[in-house]
Enzyme design. Structure first.
Site, PDB file in Angstrom:
ATOM      1  N   LYS A  38       0.823  -1.210   0.000  1.00  0.00           N
ATOM      2  CA  LYS A  38       0.000   0.000   0.000  1.00  0.00           C
ATOM      3  C   LYS A  38       0.854   1.255   0.000  1.00  0.00           C
ATOM      4  O   LYS A  38       0.518   2.227  -0.665  1.00  0.00           O
ATOM      5  CB  LYS A  38      -0.943   0.005   1.193  1.00  0.00           C
ATOM      6  N   THR A  39       1.978   1.211   0.723  1.00  0.00           N
ATOM      7  CA  THR A  39       2.845   2.391   0.723  1.00  0.00           C
ATOM      8  C   THR A  39       3.386   2.625  -0.683  1.00  0.00           C
ATOM      9  O   THR A  39       3.512   3.756  -1.136  1.00  0.00           O
ATOM     10  CB  THR A  39       4.007   2.214   1.712  1.00  0.00           C
ATOM     11  N   ASP A 222      -2.902   7.826   5.171  1.00  0.00           N
ATOM     12  CA  ASP A 222      -2.429   6.465   5.437  1.00  0.00           C
ATOM     13  C   ASP A 222      -3.014   5.987   6.768  1.00  0.00           C
ATOM     14  O   ASP A 222      -3.369   6.794   7.616  1.00  0.00           O
ATOM     15  CB  ASP A 222      -0.891   6.483   5.494  1.00  0.00           C
ATOM     16  N   GLU A 223      -3.097   4.686   6.972  1.00  0.00           N
ATOM     17  CA  GLU A 223      -3.605   4.101   8.223  1.00  0.00           C
ATOM     18  C   GLU A 223      -4.956   4.701   8.603  1.00  0.00           C
ATOM     19  O   GLU A 223      -5.204   5.051   9.760  1.00  0.00           O
ATOM     20  CB  GLU A 223      -2.611   4.328   9.375  1.00  0.00           C
ATOM     21  N   GLN A 253      -6.459  -4.034  10.858  1.00  0.00           N
ATOM     22  CA  GLN A 253      -5.326  -3.501  11.612  1.00  0.00           C
ATOM     23  C   GLN A 253      -5.729  -2.312  12.480  1.00  0.00           C
ATOM     24  O   GLN A 253      -4.876  -1.523  12.895  1.00  0.00           O
ATOM     25  CB  GLN A 253      -4.188  -3.101  10.665  1.00  0.00           C
ATOM     26  N   ARG A 601       3.882  -8.935  10.515  1.00  0.00           N
ATOM     27  CA  ARG A 601       5.142  -8.194  10.411  1.00  0.00           C
ATOM     28  C   ARG A 601       6.252  -9.097   9.911  1.00  0.00           C
ATOM     29  O   ARG A 601       7.306  -8.632   9.491  1.00  0.00           O
ATOM     30  CB  ARG A 601       5.583  -7.628  11.775  1.00  0.00           C
TER      31      ARG A 601
END
Length: 735
Positions: A38-39, A222-223, A253, A601
């Site tokens: 996504k980044t 973002d997030e 998340q 992660r």
DNA sequence: GGGTGTTATCTTTTT
DNA sequence: GATAACACCC
């Protein structure tokens, strides 16, 4: 449109990522699973806007939650399209708010030199106000008061809140007014203000708002799953309904609901912004199939989710391991042995490893073990550097030198080091100050004769001298002067014999000076004020860098957004993870999302550990393995869990084999499985505020029968009308 | 007024 | 187990 050459990197993106990058106009919601690039999609879109579509970089606003994420985003855009990227604003919500307010301070009743009050400052101020209001002693805890302040910020009405016994709504309103007044007098804004005030300023002046929108028509977030009501309000003001707002998030998340984040922002995005485009990124490029299978097995138990796939693009990899340990020390020993073995025999580097835990208190045993093995490690998080008492003390001098009305700073160092202004004199200063700032009290007291008056006069003179330093010297030298002139450094030096921590504190002050010097390097116009702002908005993870070459220790919350080749997820025990408070797990689904964050992660290897006994609050407790271990598909595990474990966790094992009902089924009424999470349900009273993951917040308007967690209730959701729901699907809204 | 020792309390996550 | 508030003594 003047289309320039199609950049080669576009071809390296998958079709969904390309869709994100090429999306022309209008609201865009990107649902991005962990490790789905996504980044990459986000940064490529920004680069594409600039280098292909010719968008002015100054018209682009990218918002994140940590400075680190912002820095990385900007760095990657620069790699893609060069120095043009400099014009992009990439920063945290808070740094954007601070910058906005420096420019438009008068709109919120401040001057542009306003001081930022962090959590601790806020707490100190509230403590003082509570004491002054006669609520000082244990009737209202300051931390509780702060939660109430934050809740009203998010738009809740004191009358509708469930207040602590000693506090009436009227008293809360008075407290809020006094808190506000104190901030006004101090020319200060707290963290919440940094987002709320810009939103209010924009809402209050449509012409101004339109101007700002025109300046930065491209907004990217973002997030997004971690945004709260105020942040959503700010976004509403920054980007008009059909505007070019892109949000990226993953409801799986969402790990900050406890802090006010509302998952409803992401779930209801399409409804609030009609005509929005939705793109799902489901191909995972980070982890092995075994790790993804574990992640999917766990998160699949959650009912309240949009539901996404995690499509592996890598091979199966090594199976996930579970390590059973005797106690916390044994756990540390096993984990560190595994690290050390892999470094010796598998050509692994310390920076490949991360050790995650649920609570900061768990870090110590690992630190000890790492230290005795001589392995380089870094603990990220815990007590922030800028939150250490000695650092905050010295910074308080700096703050007071710049802004005499900074009451929290003034009271903090009034008698540190001791200069004869004790309890009595302090009370006199506050009395003399009345509704003004404590500094007014200092000046009034300084005019009196007598011992206290003399001491206070000395203090006022000291601050005047420090103000001189602050104005004439660069930040690092000004701070060095403060350490010296104030007697603070001498105080620590004198204590070294008696206090073993004094040496560390002196070292921390040296580090502070070094940080200020770094700040001077990094900023063109570095001032003491700009350093103070950077310090207030700094987080521990901002400095973390895999290039340090160390084993990383951090909480699961801090780990969000990072990735490691090898991950240890430790403390996998019931009541620790999921964490229980007051004997019960408050929100299993959020804990499960946290487990999902931790598992995803890991790129190559994942080891989960649990201990049969653990010291908690100073006493040893017998532990049972976390239900999350049971939720990992056996096919992804190296060794199966022993029968002993399954006996101790029998009911957990039983429930974990039932598929969760679909929260998005059209059925108006959702069936209930009595075995499923029965212990986590509650029966809300009539009129209670409750939350549902899909429908948001509402009010219980009717009881429809049933018993215990099976109770069916009718809930009025402002946006969705009345829904009939089984109580177990609801969570209480803390008021 | 200041410093030391004791006790009590409470333990999550943080921009 | 660690820290903060509190009491006591100098």
């Amino acid at each position: 449109m003047a289309t320039r050459t199609r950049p080669s990197w576009l071809d390296q993106l998958n079709p969904e990522q390309q869709q994100v990058v090429l999306h022309a106009h209008g609201p865009l919601l990107v649902l991005a699973g962990a490790g789905s690039g996504k980044t990459r999609a986000l940064t490529c879109r920004i680069a594409h806007l600039i280098s292909v579509r010719g968008v002015d970089p100054h018209g682009i606003l990218a918002l994140t939650f940590t400075n680190r994420a912002a820095r990385e985003m900007k760095h990657r855009v620069q790699e893609l399209c060069g120095p043009e990227a400099d014009g992009v604003f990439a920063g945290t919500f808070h740094s954007f708010g601070a910058r906005f307010l420096r420019r438009h301070a008068p709109r919120v009743g401040r001057t542009n030199g306003f001081t930022i009050y962090d959590d601790d400052d806020q707490l100190r101020l509230l403590k003082r106000l509570l004491k002054a209001a006669g609520l000082g002693d244990r009737s209202v805890a300051p931390a509780e008061a702060r939660r109430l302040v934050e809740r009203t910020r998010r738009g809740m009405d004191p009358d509708a809140m469930n207040l602590p016994p000693g506090l009436q709504p009227a008293a809360l309103r008075t407290l809020l007014d006094r808190y506000q007044a104190a901030l006004d007098v101090a020319n200060a804004l707290d963290f919440g203000d940094l987002i709320l005030r810009p939103a209010e300023a924009l809402e209050a002046d449509p012409a101004f708002c339109a101007r700002i929108q025109a300046q930065r028509p491209w907004v990217l977030v973002d997030e997004y799953q971690d945004t709260d009501a105020v942040q959503e309000r700010l976004l509403g003001a920054l980007a008009p309904a059909g505007g070019d707002l892109m949000v990226v998030g993953d409801d799986d998340q969402a790990i900050y609901v406890w802090r006010g984040a509302q998952v409803d922002n992401i779930l209801g995005f399409q409804e609030r912004r009609p005509g929005s485009t939705v793109v799902r990124l489901e191909r995972n490029y980070r982890s092995t199939a075994a790790i993804l299978s574990a992640a999917d097995g766990v998160i699949g138990r959650n009912r309240n989710r949009l539901g996404k796939r995690l499509l592996p693009t890598l091979g199966a990899g090594e199976p996930v391991e579970v390590a059973e340990c005797q106690d916390g020390r044994d756990e540390a020993r096993q984990v560190i042995s595994a690290v050390s073995r892999a470094i010796r025999t598998e050509d692994a580097a310390p920076s490949d490893f991360a050790i995650f835990y649920r609570t900061n208190a768990q870090s110590r045993t690992f630190e000890d073990a790492l230290r005795s093995r001589g392995l380089p490690y870094e603990v990220v998080g815990g007590v922030r550097f800028y939150d250490r008492a000695e650092v905050k003390d010295v910074l308080a001098y700096a703050r007071l030198a710049i802004n005499r009305n900074d009451g929290v700073a003034c009271l903090r160092i009034l008698n540190t080091p001791a200069r004869g202004i004790g309890k009595k004199a302090r009370g006199d200063v506050l009395a003399a100050a009345a509704d003004g700032s404590p500094w007014d009290g200092v000046l009034a007291m300084a005019a009196t004769s007598g011992r206290a008056g003399k001491a206070v006069t000395g203090f006022a003179a000291l601050i005047d001298r420090l103000a001189e330093l602050a104005q004439t010297l660069p930040p690092s030298q000004a701070l060095a002067g403060i350490c010296d002139e104030s007697g603070y450094a001498d105080m620590l030096r004198d204590r070294q014999a008696a206090d073993p921590t004094a040496r560390d504190r002196l070292d921390n002050l040296q580090e502070l000076l070094a940080a200020a010097a770094d700040h001077e390097e990094a900023r063109e116009e570095a001032t003491l004020a700009s350093f103070l702002e950077a310090a207030a908005l700094h987080t521990d993870v901002d400095n973390w860098d895999p290039a340090h070459g160390r084993v990383t220790l951090m909480t699961l919350h801090t780990a969000k957004g990072l990735e490691f080749k090898r991950v240890f997820l430790t403390g996998m025990e019931e009541n620790l993870f999921p964490l229980a408070r007051g004997g019960a797990v408050v929100d299993v689904e959020e804990e499960r999302r946290l487990a999902y964050v931790g598992i995803t992660r890991a790129r190559r290897r994942l080891i989960l550990s649990w201990a049969r006994r653990r010291m908690i609050h100073g006493e040893t407790r017998v532990c049972t393995p976390s239900r999350f271990l049971r939720e990992i598909p056996p096919s992804a595990l190296k060794t199966q869990l022993s029968p002993v474990e399954s006996a101790t966790a029998e009911h957990l094992a039983r429930r974990s084999h039932r598929p969760p009902p679909d929260p998005f089924s059209d059925a108006d009424f959702i069936d209930y499985d009595p075995d499923y999470d029965a212990q986590d349900s509650f029966v809300p009273a009539l009129g209670a505020r409750v939350a549902h993951a899909v429908f948001g917040e509402g009010e219980v308007v009717e009881h429809l029968g049933g018993h215990g967690p099976k109770t069916r209730v009718a809930v009025l959701f402002p946006a969705r009308g009345v829904k009939r729901i089984v109580a177990s699907y609801l969570t209480p809204v803390q008021t």
